[in-house]
Design a protein around this motif. Sequence first.
Motif, PDB file in Angstrom:
ATOM      1  N   LYS A   1       0.808  -1.437  -0.003  1.00  0.00           N
ATOM      2  CA  LYS A   1       0.068   0.032  -0.179  1.00  0.00           C
ATOM      3  C   LYS A   1       0.735   1.325  -0.177  1.00  0.00           C
ATOM      4  CE  LYS A   1      -3.762  -2.339   2.329  1.00  0.00           C
ATOM      5  NZ  LYS A   1      -4.724  -2.267   3.542  1.00  0.00           N
ATOM      6  N   ILE A   2       1.843   1.288  -0.876  1.00  0.00           N
ATOM      7  CA  ILE A   2       2.729   2.551  -1.233  1.00  0.00           C
ATOM      8  C   ILE A   2       2.089   3.370  -2.099  1.00  0.00           C
ATOM      9  CG2 ILE A   2       4.986   3.251  -1.899  1.00  0.00           C
ATOM     10  CD1 ILE A   2       5.920   0.486  -0.459  1.00  0.00           C
ATOM     11  N   ASP A   3       1.768   4.490  -1.733  1.00  0.00           N
ATOM     12  CA  ASP A   3       1.021   5.392  -2.878  1.00  0.00           C
ATOM     13  C   ASP A   3       2.122   6.289  -3.385  1.00  0.00           C
ATOM     14  OD1 ASP A   3      -0.938   6.619  -4.137  1.00  0.00           O
ATOM     15  OD2 ASP A   3      -1.368   8.095  -2.622  1.00  0.00           O
ATOM     16  N   LEU A   4       3.097   5.686  -4.283  1.00  0.00           N
ATOM     17  CA  LEU A   4       4.035   6.416  -5.127  1.00  0.00           C
ATOM     18  C   LEU A   4       4.139   5.946  -6.261  1.00  0.00           C
ATOM     19  CD1 LEU A   4       7.085   7.027  -2.532  1.00  0.00           C
ATOM     20  CD2 LEU A   4       5.295   8.926  -3.307  1.00  0.00           C
TER      21      LEU A   4
ATOM     22  N   CYS B   1      25.141  10.907   2.192  1.00  0.00           N
ATOM     23  CA  CYS B   1      23.866  10.483   2.851  1.00  0.00           C
ATOM     24  C   CYS B   1      23.637  11.281   4.004  1.00  0.00           C
ATOM     25  CB  CYS B   1      23.615   9.009   2.720  1.00  0.00           C
ATOM     26  SG  CYS B   1      23.339   8.347   1.135  1.00  0.00           S
ATOM     27  N   LYS B   2      24.630  11.091   4.805  1.00  0.00           N
ATOM     28  CA  LYS B   2      24.580  11.669   6.489  1.00  0.00           C
ATOM     29  C   LYS B   2      24.488  13.182   6.334  1.00  0.00           C
ATOM     30  CE  LYS B   2      26.936   7.822   9.001  1.00  0.00           C
ATOM     31  NZ  LYS B   2      28.225   7.451   9.579  1.00  0.00           N
ATOM     32  N   LYS B   3      25.373  13.841   5.491  1.00  0.00           N
ATOM     33  CA  LYS B   3      25.262  15.407   5.337  1.00  0.00           C
ATOM     34  C   LYS B   3      23.896  15.629   4.783  1.00  0.00           C
ATOM     35  CE  LYS B   3      27.611  19.173   3.391  1.00  0.00           C
ATOM     36  NZ  LYS B   3      28.685  19.467   2.511  1.00  0.00           N
ATOM     37  N   ASN B   4      23.279  14.867   4.085  1.00  0.00           N
ATOM     38  CA  ASN B   4      21.967  15.456   3.592  1.00  0.00           C
ATOM     39  C   ASN B   4      20.758  14.748   4.026  1.00  0.00           C
ATOM     40  OD1 ASN B   4      22.585  17.338   0.993  1.00  0.00           O
ATOM     41  ND2 ASN B   4      24.148  15.704   1.242  1.00  0.00           N
ATOM     42  N   GLY B   5      20.716  13.977   5.214  1.00  0.00           N
ATOM     43  CA  GLY B   5      19.696  13.144   5.973  1.00  0.00           C
ATOM     44  C   GLY B   5      19.109  12.638   5.003  1.00  0.00           C
ATOM     45  N   ILE B   6      19.678  11.701   4.300  1.00  0.00           N
ATOM     46  CA  ILE B   6      19.250  10.555   3.114  1.00  0.00           C
ATOM     47  C   ILE B   6      19.315   9.302   3.912  1.00  0.00           C
ATOM     48  CG2 ILE B   6      19.343   9.429   1.128  1.00  0.00           C
ATOM     49  CD1 ILE B   6      20.469  11.808  -0.032  1.00  0.00           C
ATOM     50  N   ALA B   7      18.179   8.621   4.091  1.00  0.00           N
ATOM     51  CA  ALA B   7      18.121   7.141   4.988  1.00  0.00           C
ATOM     52  C   ALA B   7      18.450   6.227   3.666  1.00  0.00           C
ATOM     53  CB  ALA B   7      16.703   7.042   5.450  1.00  0.00           C
ATOM     54  N   VAL B   8      19.243   5.394   4.284  1.00  0.00           N
ATOM     55  CA  VAL B   8      19.580   4.027   3.586  1.00  0.00           C
ATOM     56  C   VAL B   8      19.430   2.811   4.344  1.00  0.00           C
ATOM     57  CG1 VAL B   8      21.583   2.823   2.249  1.00  0.00           C
ATOM     58  CG2 VAL B   8      21.772   5.305   2.383  1.00  0.00           C
ATOM     59  N   TYR B   9      18.581   1.762   3.340  1.00  0.00           N
ATOM     60  CA  TYR B   9      18.398   0.729   3.870  1.00  0.00           C
ATOM     61  C   TYR B   9      19.107  -0.366   3.004  1.00  0.00           C
ATOM     62  CZ  TYR B   9      14.443   2.452   7.057  1.00  0.00           C
ATOM     63  OH  TYR B   9      13.736   3.295   7.655  1.00  0.00           O
TER      64      TYR B   9
ATOM     65  N   ASN C   1       8.167   0.618   5.193  1.00  0.00           N
ATOM     66  CA  ASN C   1       8.627   1.176   6.672  1.00  0.00           C
ATOM     67  C   ASN C   1       9.165   2.381   6.866  1.00  0.00           C
ATOM     68  OD1 ASN C   1       7.940  -1.310   7.495  1.00  0.00           O
ATOM     69  ND2 ASN C   1       9.732  -2.300   7.466  1.00  0.00           N
ATOM     70  N   TYR C   2       9.924   2.972   6.096  1.00  0.00           N
ATOM     71  CA  TYR C   2      10.461   4.376   5.858  1.00  0.00           C
ATOM     72  C   TYR C   2       9.455   5.131   5.921  1.00  0.00           C
ATOM     73  CZ  TYR C   2      12.497   8.726   4.632  1.00  0.00           C
ATOM     74  OH  TYR C   2      12.884  10.044   4.571  1.00  0.00           O
TER      75      TYR C   2
ATOM     76  N   SER D   1       9.336   1.104  10.994  1.00  0.00           N
ATOM     77  CA  SER D   1      10.363   0.052  11.576  1.00  0.00           C
ATOM     78  C   SER D   1      11.702   0.630  10.984  1.00  0.00           C
ATOM     79  CB  SER D   1      10.177  -1.121  11.127  1.00  0.00           C
ATOM     80  OG  SER D   1      11.109  -1.845  11.766  1.00  0.00           O
ATOM     81  N   ASN D   2      12.820   0.842  11.959  1.00  0.00           N
ATOM     82  CA  ASN D   2      14.158   1.108  11.403  1.00  0.00           C
ATOM     83  C   ASN D   2      14.803  -0.334  10.928  1.00  0.00           C
ATOM     84  OD1 ASN D   2      14.046   3.736  11.155  1.00  0.00           O
ATOM     85  ND2 ASN D   2      14.499   4.091  13.254  1.00  0.00           N
TER      86      ASN D   2
END
Length: 304
Positions: free
Chosen positions: A23-26, A79-87, A292-293, A298-299
């Motif tokens: 159910k991801i609306d993208l 990614c850390k500098k720009n707040g980008i989450a990586v899974y 989850n993101y 969940s993380n």
Amino acid sequence: MILIYENIGVSIQCINELIQQYKIDLEVVQKNDAYDKEKVKVIVTVNHKMDMDVLSSYPNLEMIAVSFTGYDSVCEGYCKKNGIAVYNAAGYSTDSVAELAVSLAKAVLRKIPELSNKMNDGKWQPVVGRELAGKTVGIIGVGAIGLRTAEIFKAYKCNIIAYSNTKPHDFLSLGKYVAWDELFSTSDIVTLHWPLNDETKGKVASREFQLMKETSIIINTARGPIICRDSLVEALKTNMIYGAGLDVYSSEPPNDSELEKLSNAVLTPHIAFRTEEALQRKADITIKNIRNYLTEQSNINRVI
């Protein structure tokens, strides 16, 4: 918008079905489609180099879903500098990789590729091989894959030892931890299950091969550069060790005619994770990570 940057091993139809299931609306687009980079919120990748030049072209990027266990292709600093989450997709190929590691060991000890080639040429030339039973197997890296590999070898009546910086307690029901030098000097089979980083790159080199017995073999289904390629070739050419089973290389494809010509090396083209079951699990974990993101449920599997 979700950008599928490269093939993750399943069809786009399968990806869209998973998007609907969770159910991801993208909107989902592929790299070769026409799309607005400013609308990309999530990038799905495998091991394509995600450096600053690539990532900076997506100004509103929030998440990178790596459809793979390793994520060293992603620029951690950016990614850390720009707040980008990586899974990442941890755990999807545990059984597949462990099974291939054991299969490569059997193929080397029983000379299966060599014998198969002779049979295909119409030659009946039996040779004497060696059993797994009773052999000492040294596991380097006791994460999920290393632990599963140990379990399978144990079922073949092998004696299990391991080297680990963290020494998970779960392993102790299967074997014992030993020092680095002791593992190489006493193992009949050394199998690598480490990630690639600054500490592990080139860690197995001439010194380690000199410690090994002439009857021992080494298996690598982890990352190619953990083993010094030149040292390995020299050890195989001079029969310093009995053989090697390799699924990963310093560069891929390896384009290494010297290694490819060695009769005591069993080579596969980085297929450890490539089973139908594993690829389906990988896709499922990847899309679930996106869900989850986006929903902050969940993380689990978040690595950056």
